[in-house]
Design a protein around this motif. Structure first.
Motif, PDB file in Angstrom:
ATOM      1  N   GLN A  91      15.423  38.677  16.314  1.00  0.00           N
ATOM      2  CA  GLN A  91      16.340  39.652  16.854  1.00  0.00           C
ATOM      3  C   GLN A  91      16.296  39.492  18.459  1.00  0.00           C
ATOM      4  O   GLN A  91      15.184  39.303  18.927  1.00  0.00           O
ATOM      5  CB  GLN A  91      15.612  41.058  16.533  1.00  0.00           C
ATOM      6  CG  GLN A  91      16.329  42.189  16.812  1.00  0.00           C
ATOM      7  CD  GLN A  91      15.647  43.371  16.484  1.00  0.00           C
ATOM      8  OE1 GLN A  91      14.617  43.784  16.967  1.00  0.00           O
ATOM      9  NE2 GLN A  91      16.449  44.456  15.738  1.00  0.00           N
ATOM     10  N   THR A  93      17.673  41.875  21.664  1.00  0.00           N
ATOM     11  CA  THR A  93      18.245  43.308  22.279  1.00  0.00           C
ATOM     12  C   THR A  93      18.372  43.216  23.381  1.00  0.00           C
ATOM     13  O   THR A  93      17.583  42.665  24.310  1.00  0.00           O
ATOM     14  CB  THR A  93      17.509  44.276  21.351  1.00  0.00           C
ATOM     15  OG1 THR A  93      16.209  44.126  22.007  1.00  0.00           O
ATOM     16  CG2 THR A  93      17.482  44.524  20.039  1.00  0.00           C
ATOM     17  N   GLU A  95      18.928  46.765  25.907  1.00  0.00           N
ATOM     18  CA  GLU A  95      18.752  48.239  26.059  1.00  0.00           C
ATOM     19  C   GLU A  95      18.956  48.694  27.319  1.00  0.00           C
ATOM     20  O   GLU A  95      18.209  48.257  28.208  1.00  0.00           O
ATOM     21  CB  GLU A  95      17.816  48.959  25.316  1.00  0.00           C
ATOM     22  CG  GLU A  95      17.796  50.341  25.364  1.00  0.00           C
ATOM     23  CD  GLU A  95      16.789  51.118  24.443  1.00  0.00           C
ATOM     24  OE1 GLU A  95      16.677  52.224  24.619  1.00  0.00           O
ATOM     25  OE2 GLU A  95      15.885  50.208  23.892  1.00  0.00           O
ATOM     26  N   MET A 102      22.399  50.382  23.283  1.00  0.00           N
ATOM     27  CA  MET A 102      21.682  49.212  22.765  1.00  0.00           C
ATOM     28  C   MET A 102      22.703  48.071  22.272  1.00  0.00           C
ATOM     29  O   MET A 102      23.242  48.357  21.155  1.00  0.00           O
ATOM     30  CB  MET A 102      20.530  49.356  22.201  1.00  0.00           C
ATOM     31  CG  MET A 102      19.611  48.431  21.604  1.00  0.00           C
ATOM     32  SD  MET A 102      18.023  48.860  20.533  1.00  0.00           S
ATOM     33  CE  MET A 102      18.879  49.760  19.201  1.00  0.00           C
ATOM     34  N   ARG A 103      22.639  46.806  22.721  1.00  0.00           N
ATOM     35  CA  ARG A 103      23.242  45.957  22.033  1.00  0.00           C
ATOM     36  C   ARG A 103      22.258  45.227  21.080  1.00  0.00           C
ATOM     37  O   ARG A 103      21.165  44.835  21.602  1.00  0.00           O
ATOM     38  CB  ARG A 103      23.803  44.761  23.068  1.00  0.00           C
ATOM     39  CG  ARG A 103      25.044  45.649  23.595  1.00  0.00           C
ATOM     40  CD  ARG A 103      25.721  44.498  24.304  1.00  0.00           C
ATOM     41  NE  ARG A 103      24.999  43.770  25.441  1.00  0.00           N
ATOM     42  CZ  ARG A 103      25.217  44.149  27.015  1.00  0.00           C
ATOM     43  NH1 ARG A 103      25.879  45.174  27.190  1.00  0.00           N
ATOM     44  NH2 ARG A 103      24.380  43.291  27.558  1.00  0.00           N
ATOM     45  N   PHE A 104      22.601  44.706  19.944  1.00  0.00           N
ATOM     46  CA  PHE A 104      21.645  43.981  19.031  1.00  0.00           C
ATOM     47  C   PHE A 104      22.067  43.033  18.408  1.00  0.00           C
ATOM     48  O   PHE A 104      23.252  42.647  18.006  1.00  0.00           O
ATOM     49  CB  PHE A 104      20.927  44.981  18.127  1.00  0.00           C
ATOM     50  CG  PHE A 104      21.902  45.440  17.353  1.00  0.00           C
ATOM     51  CD1 PHE A 104      22.103  45.013  15.913  1.00  0.00           C
ATOM     52  CD2 PHE A 104      22.616  46.688  17.618  1.00  0.00           C
ATOM     53  CE1 PHE A 104      23.201  45.780  15.133  1.00  0.00           C
ATOM     54  CE2 PHE A 104      23.233  47.466  16.875  1.00  0.00           C
ATOM     55  CZ  PHE A 104      23.817  46.981  15.605  1.00  0.00           C
ATOM     56  N   SER A 119      25.032  42.016  14.037  1.00  0.00           N
ATOM     57  CA  SER A 119      25.234  42.429  15.486  1.00  0.00           C
ATOM     58  C   SER A 119      25.992  43.382  15.876  1.00  0.00           C
ATOM     59  O   SER A 119      27.093  43.778  14.982  1.00  0.00           O
ATOM     60  CB  SER A 119      25.700  41.014  16.361  1.00  0.00           C
ATOM     61  OG  SER A 119      26.831  40.443  15.747  1.00  0.00           O
ATOM     62  N   ALA A 122      24.804  50.020  19.382  1.00  0.00           N
ATOM     63  CA  ALA A 122      24.413  51.340  19.172  1.00  0.00           C
ATOM     64  C   ALA A 122      24.486  52.263  20.554  1.00  0.00           C
ATOM     65  O   ALA A 122      23.899  51.905  21.434  1.00  0.00           O
ATOM     66  CB  ALA A 122      23.002  51.529  18.533  1.00  0.00           C
ATOM     67  N   VAL A 131      26.741  53.647  15.557  1.00  0.00           N
ATOM     68  CA  VAL A 131      26.453  52.018  15.300  1.00  0.00           C
ATOM     69  C   VAL A 131      27.695  51.395  14.981  1.00  0.00           C
ATOM     70  O   VAL A 131      28.298  51.467  14.136  1.00  0.00           O
ATOM     71  CB  VAL A 131      25.317  51.810  14.538  1.00  0.00           C
ATOM     72  CG1 VAL A 131      25.069  50.159  14.747  1.00  0.00           C
ATOM     73  CG2 VAL A 131      24.001  52.525  14.919  1.00  0.00           C
ATOM     74  N   PHE A 149      16.629  55.459  20.799  1.00  0.00           N
ATOM     75  CA  PHE A 149      16.094  53.934  20.837  1.00  0.00           C
ATOM     76  C   PHE A 149      14.709  53.555  21.161  1.00  0.00           C
ATOM     77  O   PHE A 149      14.211  54.554  21.842  1.00  0.00           O
ATOM     78  CB  PHE A 149      17.190  53.335  21.584  1.00  0.00           C
ATOM     79  CG  PHE A 149      18.672  53.402  21.222  1.00  0.00           C
ATOM     80  CD1 PHE A 149      19.166  53.817  20.042  1.00  0.00           C
ATOM     81  CD2 PHE A 149      19.751  53.669  22.137  1.00  0.00           C
ATOM     82  CE1 PHE A 149      20.543  54.107  19.477  1.00  0.00           C
ATOM     83  CE2 PHE A 149      20.938  54.068  21.951  1.00  0.00           C
ATOM     84  CZ  PHE A 149      21.324  54.026  20.454  1.00  0.00           C
ATOM     85  N   TYR A 173      16.234  54.235  15.920  1.00  0.00           N
ATOM     86  CA  TYR A 173      16.924  53.224  15.545  1.00  0.00           C
ATOM     87  C   TYR A 173      16.752  51.782  16.417  1.00  0.00           C
ATOM     88  O   TYR A 173      16.959  52.154  17.746  1.00  0.00           O
ATOM     89  CB  TYR A 173      18.387  53.554  15.508  1.00  0.00           C
ATOM     90  CG  TYR A 173      19.374  52.403  15.061  1.00  0.00           C
ATOM     91  CD1 TYR A 173      19.379  52.098  13.550  1.00  0.00           C
ATOM     92  CD2 TYR A 173      20.038  51.562  16.053  1.00  0.00           C
ATOM     93  CE1 TYR A 173      20.279  51.036  13.219  1.00  0.00           C
ATOM     94  CE2 TYR A 173      20.922  50.414  15.271  1.00  0.00           C
ATOM     95  CZ  TYR A 173      20.960  50.188  14.212  1.00  0.00           C
ATOM     96  OH  TYR A 173      21.746  49.171  13.441  1.00  0.00           O
ATOM     97  N   GLY A 175      17.795  48.774  15.975  1.00  0.00           N
ATOM     98  CA  GLY A 175      18.912  47.636  16.024  1.00  0.00           C
ATOM     99  C   GLY A 175      18.781  46.780  14.702  1.00  0.00           C
ATOM    100  O   GLY A 175      19.479  45.488  14.656  1.00  0.00           O
TER     101      GLY A 175
END
Length: 268
Positions: A91, A93, A95, A102-104, A119, A122, A131, A149, A173, A175
């Protein structure tokens, strides 16, 4: 077992422990990479598993505008028939420091076959927390209004620790795709000082840590028992040691094999 759930919440581990709790400036982590060797601690009689071992590699990079976290967890499990099952989860991320977005990007493989991949972004918006997944066939998720987050969860845990509180409940959450939403309960112990670290942790000598346990509950079900629990020693510079990963069928201990501190990004 859904093996992507095995590392759900480890993102929170690497975020806990920001250096400094001043409200005058953004909270910052110490950039570092930690490698944990995992070994079996306990095994239930009905698990169907004979042995488990693995490794976690976590790289945390504190940037001026946000935090990059890359983690990978590989588990090798042997069942009673002698068959080997290899779970490979990763994973990444990013943030922002405010906890607004946040990108994941995550993937989960079992014996070399891709079984999950997500991917997306959020984000807290005026009309709610959403999301959006990169896959156009994957519907958006609407999160509870009070969800946070991992970065914001970190700040709340640290504020609780600094004021002597020992409990913190929050919806988080992280991600991890459709399974990334959990209700969490953090239990924070009293601050202690590491006086005699092992060789792999010598860079932590003399630093303050808190014993911490986080329980994770599935919000889609009415549960009195958590899906799993993660315990650790968490330091003020952002390093977690002495991991204990407690699942329904088995529990693992994770000890630091390598710890490397990285040069911080220079911010104006």
């Amino acid at each position: 077992m859904n093996w992507s759930k095995v590392v759900l919440g480890l993102f929170g581990i690497c975020l806990i422990g920001i250096a400094g709790i001043s409200s005058a400036a953004p909270l910052q982590l110490t950039s570092h990479q930690a490698v944990y060797d995992l070994r079996l601690e306990e095994l239930s009689d009905n698990s169907g598993i004979e042995g488990v071992r693995g490794r976690i590699v976590m790289k945390i990079e504190q940037q001026c505008d946000g935090l990059i976290v890359n983690q990978r967890m590989v588990l090798e499990m042997i069942n009673f028939e002698g068959n080997v099952i290899v779970s490979d989860y990763s994973q990444s991320t990013w943030e922002d420091n405010s906890g607004r977005m946040m990108r994941f990007d995550m993937s989960n493989m079992l014996n070399g076959q891709l079984i999950e991949k997500y991917s997306g972004v959020a984000e807290h918006r005026e009309n709610g927390t959403i999301v959006e997944f990169s896959d156009p066939d994957q519907p958006n998720m609407e999160l509870p209004n009070d969800v946070i987050f991992p970065g914001e969860h970190t700040r709340q845990v640290l504020k609780a620790a600094a004021t002597g509180k020992n409990l913190l409940s929050a919806k988080v959450y992280d991600g991890n795709g459709e399974d990334g939403l959990s209700d969490t309960l953090a239990v924070i112990g009293k601050a202690q000082t590491l006086l005699a670290p092992p060789k792999s942790e010598k860079g932590l000598k003399g630093q303050t840590f808190w014993p911490l346990q986080i329980s994770f509950f599935d919000l889609s079900q009415q549960q009195t028992e958590p899906d799993y629990k993660i315990a650790m020693k968490i330091f003020g510079n952002g390093v977690a040691t002495d991991l204990h990963l407690d699942y329904s069928d088995f529990s693992l201990r994770g000890d630091i094999a390598e710890l490397t501190f990285l040069a911080p990004e220079k911010c104006s």
